[in-house]
Design a protein around this motif. Structure first.
Motif, PDB file in Angstrom:
ATOM      1  N   LEU A  72     100.351  24.373  67.686  1.00 50.36           N
ATOM      2  CA  LEU A  72     101.469  23.627  67.105  1.00 50.36           C
ATOM      3  C   LEU A  72     102.408  24.531  66.322  1.00 50.36           C
ATOM      4  O   LEU A  72     103.384  24.082  65.747  1.00 50.36           O
ATOM      5  N   ARG A  73     102.112  25.816  66.297  1.00 51.78           N
ATOM      6  CA  ARG A  73     102.993  26.789  65.636  1.00 51.78           C
ATOM      7  C   ARG A  73     103.864  27.467  66.677  1.00 51.78           C
ATOM      8  O   ARG A  73     103.428  27.693  67.785  1.00 51.78           O
ATOM      9  N   PRO A  74     105.104  27.823  66.311  1.00 51.86           N
ATOM     10  CA  PRO A  74     105.896  28.648  67.226  1.00 51.86           C
ATOM     11  C   PRO A  74     105.123  29.914  67.541  1.00 51.86           C
ATOM     12  O   PRO A  74     104.611  30.561  66.636  1.00 51.86           O
ATOM     13  N   PHE A 110     103.495  24.548  71.504  1.00 51.73           N
ATOM     14  CA  PHE A 110     104.825  24.289  70.965  1.00 51.73           C
ATOM     15  C   PHE A 110     105.939  25.089  71.647  1.00 51.73           C
ATOM     16  O   PHE A 110     107.059  24.603  71.790  1.00 51.73           O
ATOM     17  N   PHE A 138     106.599  17.866  78.098  1.00 44.76           N
ATOM     18  CA  PHE A 138     105.761  18.195  76.945  1.00 44.76           C
ATOM     19  C   PHE A 138     104.480  17.354  76.991  1.00 44.76           C
ATOM     20  O   PHE A 138     103.378  17.877  76.796  1.00 44.76           O
ATOM     21  N   ALA A 143     111.294  15.749  77.823  1.00 40.81           N
ATOM     22  CA  ALA A 143     110.326  15.117  76.925  1.00 40.81           C
ATOM     23  C   ALA A 143     109.031  14.835  77.687  1.00 40.81           C
ATOM     24  O   ALA A 143     107.923  15.038  77.165  1.00 40.81           O
ATOM     25  N   VAL A 186      97.917  15.117  63.256  1.00 41.00           N
ATOM     26  CA  VAL A 186      98.213  16.519  63.538  1.00 41.00           C
ATOM     27  C   VAL A 186      99.633  16.669  64.067  1.00 41.00           C
ATOM     28  O   VAL A 186     100.084  17.770  64.337  1.00 41.00           O
ATOM     29  N   VAL A 187     100.328  15.540  64.253  1.00 42.07           N
ATOM     30  CA  VAL A 187     101.723  15.625  64.705  1.00 42.07           C
ATOM     31  C   VAL A 187     102.525  16.334  63.609  1.00 42.07           C
ATOM     32  O   VAL A 187     102.484  15.947  62.450  1.00 42.07           O
ATOM     33  N   ALA A 239     104.788  23.898  61.367  1.00 44.96           N
ATOM     34  CA  ALA A 239     103.408  23.620  61.772  1.00 44.96           C
ATOM     35  C   ALA A 239     102.705  22.644  60.830  1.00 44.96           C
ATOM     36  O   ALA A 239     101.548  22.313  61.026  1.00 44.96           O
ATOM     37  N   ILE A 287     114.010  22.174  74.874  1.00 45.99           N
ATOM     38  CA  ILE A 287     115.189  21.815  74.087  1.00 45.99           C
ATOM     39  C   ILE A 287     116.353  22.737  74.424  1.00 45.99           C
ATOM     40  O   ILE A 287     117.487  22.292  74.574  1.00 45.99           O
ATOM     41  N   VAL A 342      98.036  14.436  70.752  1.00 43.40           N
ATOM     42  CA  VAL A 342      98.181  15.755  70.130  1.00 43.40           C
ATOM     43  C   VAL A 342      96.860  16.161  69.473  1.00 43.40           C
ATOM     44  O   VAL A 342      96.401  17.299  69.605  1.00 43.40           O
ATOM     45  N   GLN A 343      96.246  15.207  68.762  1.00 41.92           N
ATOM     46  CA  GLN A 343      94.967  15.454  68.102  1.00 41.92           C
ATOM     47  C   GLN A 343      93.935  16.005  69.088  1.00 41.92           C
ATOM     48  O   GLN A 343      93.301  17.037  68.853  1.00 41.92           O
ATOM     49  N   PHE A 371     100.540   8.716  70.903  1.00 38.46           N
ATOM     50  CA  PHE A 371     100.966  10.113  71.014  1.00 38.46           C
ATOM     51  C   PHE A 371     100.226  11.001  70.007  1.00 38.46           C
ATOM     52  O   PHE A 371      99.815  12.114  70.321  1.00 38.46           O
ATOM     53  N   GLY A 372     100.025  10.481  68.777  1.00 41.99           N
ATOM     54  CA  GLY A 372      99.313  11.237  67.749  1.00 41.99           C
ATOM     55  C   GLY A 372      97.902  11.600  68.197  1.00 41.99           C
ATOM     56  O   GLY A 372      97.444  12.737  68.037  1.00 41.99           O
ATOM     57  N   GLY A 411     117.211  15.035  79.337  1.00 45.14           N
ATOM     58  CA  GLY A 411     116.486  14.900  78.072  1.00 45.14           C
ATOM     59  C   GLY A 411     115.158  14.179  78.266  1.00 45.14           C
ATOM     60  O   GLY A 411     114.108  14.610  77.769  1.00 45.14           O
ATOM     61  N   ILE A 444     116.433  16.305  70.682  1.00 44.89           N
ATOM     62  CA  ILE A 444     116.659  15.690  71.992  1.00 44.89           C
ATOM     63  C   ILE A 444     117.399  14.356  71.823  1.00 44.89           C
ATOM     64  O   ILE A 444     118.395  14.084  72.498  1.00 44.89           O
ATOM     65  N   LEU A 495     108.036  23.369  74.129  1.00 36.97           N
ATOM     66  CA  LEU A 495     109.053  22.452  73.602  1.00 36.97           C
ATOM     67  C   LEU A 495     110.341  23.196  73.250  1.00 36.97           C
ATOM     68  O   LEU A 495     111.438  22.687  73.442  1.00 36.97           O
ATOM     69  N   ILE A 496     110.202  24.442  72.761  1.00 33.03           N
ATOM     70  CA  ILE A 496     111.382  25.243  72.416  1.00 33.03           C
ATOM     71  C   ILE A 496     112.249  25.464  73.655  1.00 33.03           C
ATOM     72  O   ILE A 496     113.466  25.286  73.625  1.00 33.03           O
ATOM     73  N   PHE A 524     117.118  24.396  64.095  1.00 33.98           N
ATOM     74  CA  PHE A 524     115.797  24.379  64.745  1.00 33.98           C
ATOM     75  C   PHE A 524     115.350  25.802  65.090  1.00 33.98           C
ATOM     76  O   PHE A 524     114.231  26.216  64.780  1.00 33.98           O
ATOM     77  N   VAL A 560      94.720  19.523  70.355  1.00 35.12           N
ATOM     78  CA  VAL A 560      94.354  20.543  69.364  1.00 35.12           C
ATOM     79  C   VAL A 560      92.849  20.780  69.376  1.00 35.12           C
ATOM     80  O   VAL A 560      92.379  21.918  69.327  1.00 35.12           O
TER      81      VAL A 560
END
Lengths: 104, 522
Positions: free
Chosen positions: B224-226, B73, B285, B282, A59-60, A51, B80, B210-211, B206-207, B278, A71, B76-77, A39, B214
């Motif tokens: 959504l990019r690192p 994102f 996020f 979650a 967009v997920v 991405a 984890i 996120v939509q 959930f989708g 955990g 996790i 989230l890093i 990861f 964004v």
């Protein structure tokens, strides 16, 4: 106490138990380390891949799925260890200790 | 800012209940075992919750929610990273640690090594980790409470310090455990309600959530990019190692494993702790995404430039207000306060134990302390640490302390973890190796952090860093392992030979639990 330790240490069942338990522990550790560093390396070297959307019309991203999977993996492998320990190791361990404590 | 009466009332209720528990715990704290380890009478489920309560700090609740709000994102890093140490603790440390130790992790290390040098180093490692962690928590607490409750910064720091001193010095581990347990239930409950309310906004899809995040966020798909958090591979790996192995070397966390009667319960505690932690990360996020949805461009919560009013840590707090009005805001504020208290209590107890058990009882009393005197020393040490924490909290008010938690994790990964791990797994470990190698890890972690961008540039104001990476753990941890190995294998003394020979007995005890200090005494 030293005598009991020595008796346990010469019991082949003890060595089998210690080996089995440590094999399980190291295998599961390797799985977690591998998943986590995969990861991390994906973040460092393939951010575009992370991405990407999972499929058209959402967009997920791969990255979110990967994160959730890490996790879930952590929690479930922890469960696997407990399950094995309860099912196998505790009983064997008790038998070895009892026998060594009873012996002259 | 005017005081938030509802939040204060809810917090007072928490303080009242926990002080009542402390009074009850104080009457049950009669000896050292009660004070350090709650008499070994905590169950696996209780301990799992308390570990979660000890570990889930306000910094991670509010900080990561804020991180998701601003960069997506990247949050989230971090989430984890905070979780992945737990399975390793389960697979490699928990049972052996419980079978070998009594009150502190140094007990386990010093079984076959010389108590003097090893306990001194372990106590140094513990106190340095506790000090940095504590300063970060105190400063964070002062600022947060200033905003949430409208109390003055110094007053807030003194209130936190005073309550913590009362809990720990009177109620010891019993009171600390219950404070952490209640806080964990409140925090998990509060975060669950919040995440549910957020998911309701997007029809529990959930989708869709996120939509919409964004679409709302000014950075759009880039969230959504690192992001900028992990700029280069070396930093990414180094941060990952600090979080993963640092978790397994945090003294206040390791100490919790001695509160359960045996290795089976220790194992069970880790399972519960891993599930709760955990689940919690979650939720954060989702909470962070909810903050993007509701706060972006909302003039009540962000200024014209899009920055959160009250600072980046306020994302979750503002979100609570949007979702549930003043009542929910007050509740979440009180939970944040309780969270800080539980974490600083665990840290202080662990620091006090290093002083009274590792330094005073084992060194100055040569392992034969008067138990009542040791208990007195630990209570005095608690008060002293509490006062020092308050003073440092006030002294560092204007400083940037964000790097301190990271440094605490790096030191735990470079000192405590290597010596504890090798003492259990490597026959060849000697006192010389553990002490010199551990000291090398400690010094290199601090030095590299000071010379790196976070302190050298951001805090001290130099233009460029001497050491190019933000996170030192990759280097300091490698140095520690290398040093421990090198100083051990070259150790040809007779004492070193005896230490190697003693490994078998320790191995048998670690594996079987025979001879472990346990519930038998209760």
């Amino acid at each position: 106490m030293e005598d009991i330790y020595r008796r346990i240490d010469t019991d082949p069942r003890f060595h089998a138990l210690a080996r089995a338990r440590s094999r399980l522990g190291w295998t599961l550790s390797a799985a977690v380390l591998l998943a986590y560093f995969a990861f991390i390396f994906a973040i460092a070297f393939a951010p575009d891949w992370l991405a990407q959307p999972l499929h058209a019309g959402t967009v997920v991203t791969t990255g979110i799925l990967a994160g959730v999977l890490v996790i879930v993996l952590c929690v479930s492998l922890t469960g696997v260890y407990i399950w094995q320990a309860n099912r196998r190791y505790d009983g064997q361990n008790r038998a070895i200790v009892d026998d060594a404590s009873r012996a002259p | 800012m005017k005081p938030n009466l509802l939040a204060i009332a809810m917090f007072l209720l928490f303080a009242l209940v926990t002080l009542g528990i402390t009074w009850w715990a104080a009457r049950r704290t009669r000896n050292a075992s009660d004070f350090y380890a709650a008499g070994g009478g905590i169950t696996g489920l209780q301990n799992g919750l308390a570990i979660a309560g000890d570990y889930m700090s306000a910094a991670s609740f509010l900080g990561i929610a804020g991180l998701v709000f601003s960069t997506g994102f990247d949050g989230l890093i971090y989430s984890i990273g905070f979780l992945v140490g737990w399975p390793l603790i389960m697979f490699l440390l928990a049972e052996r640690l419980r079978n070998l130790g009594r009150y502190t992790f140094a007990d386990a290390v010093s079984i076959r090594l010389q108590a003097g040098p090893v306990r001194t180093l372990s106590a140094c490692g513990t106190l340095v980790v506790v000090a940095f962690y504590l300063i970060a928590q105190m400063v964070g607490a002062g600022k947060l409470i200033e905003v949430l409750f409208g109390l003055d910064y110094s007053v807030a720091v003194v209130v936190v310090g005073a309550l913590m001193i009362v809990y720990v010095s009177l109620g010891g581990m019993i009171a600390t455990t219950w404070v952490q347990l209640i806080k964990a239930v409140l925090l998990l409950g509060g975060a669950s309600v919040m995440a549910l309310l957020v998911l309701r906004l997007s029809g529990f899809d959930f989708g869709e959530l996120v939509q919409r995040a964004v679409e709302t966020h000014p950075k759009g798909l880039a969230i959504l990019r690192p992001g900028p958090l992990v700029a280069d591979p070396v930093s990414a790996v180094s941060l990952g190692m600090a979080l993963m192995f640092g978790t397994a070397g945090l003294p206040h966390i390791l100490m919790r494993f001695f509160t359960v009667p045996n290795a089976i319960e220790a194992r069970r505690s880790v399972l519960y702790a891993t599930i709760f932690i955990g689940y919690f990360y979650a939720l954060i996020f989702i909470i962070g995404l909810g903050a993007i949805l509701t706060l972006t461009g909302n003039p009540g919560y962000v200024d014209a430039a899009g920055a959160l009013r009250g600072g980046t840590n306020m994302a979750a707090i503002h979100l609570a207000h949007v979702l549930g009005g003043d009542v929910f805001l007050g509740f979440i504020s009180a939970v944040a306060f309780a969270t800080i208290l539980a974490v600083v209590s665990g840290l202080t107890l662990s620091g006090a134990s290093a002083i009274s058990h590792d330094l005073y009882a084992s060194l100055f009393r040569a392992g034969r302390p008067n138990p009542q005197a040791e208990l007195r020393v630990s209570r005095l040490a608690t008060v002293a640490l509490g006062v020092i924490a308050m003073l440092l909290g006030i002294a560092f008010e204007q400083q940037n302390v964000a790097y301190m938690v990271g440094l605490a994790f790096a030191i735990a990964a470079s000192v405590n973890f290597p010596i504890l791990f090798l003492s259990m797994y490597w026959r060849g470990l000697t006192t010389r190796g553990a002490t010199l190698g551990g000291a090398l890890g400690l010094l290199s972690a601090i030095t590299l952090m000071v010379l790196g961008p976070t302190v050298w540039v951001d805090v001290l104001g130099h233009t460029s860093a001497v050491f190019p990476y933000k996170h030192p753990a990759l280097f300091s941890m490698s140095l520690a392992f290398l040093g421990i190995w090198g100083f051990s294998v070259t150790d040809r003394s007779a004492a070193a030979e005896r230490e190697r020979a003693a490994f078998r007995a320790v191995f048998v005890r670690a594996q079987t639990g025979l001879g472990a200090d346990g519930a038998a005494s209760h």
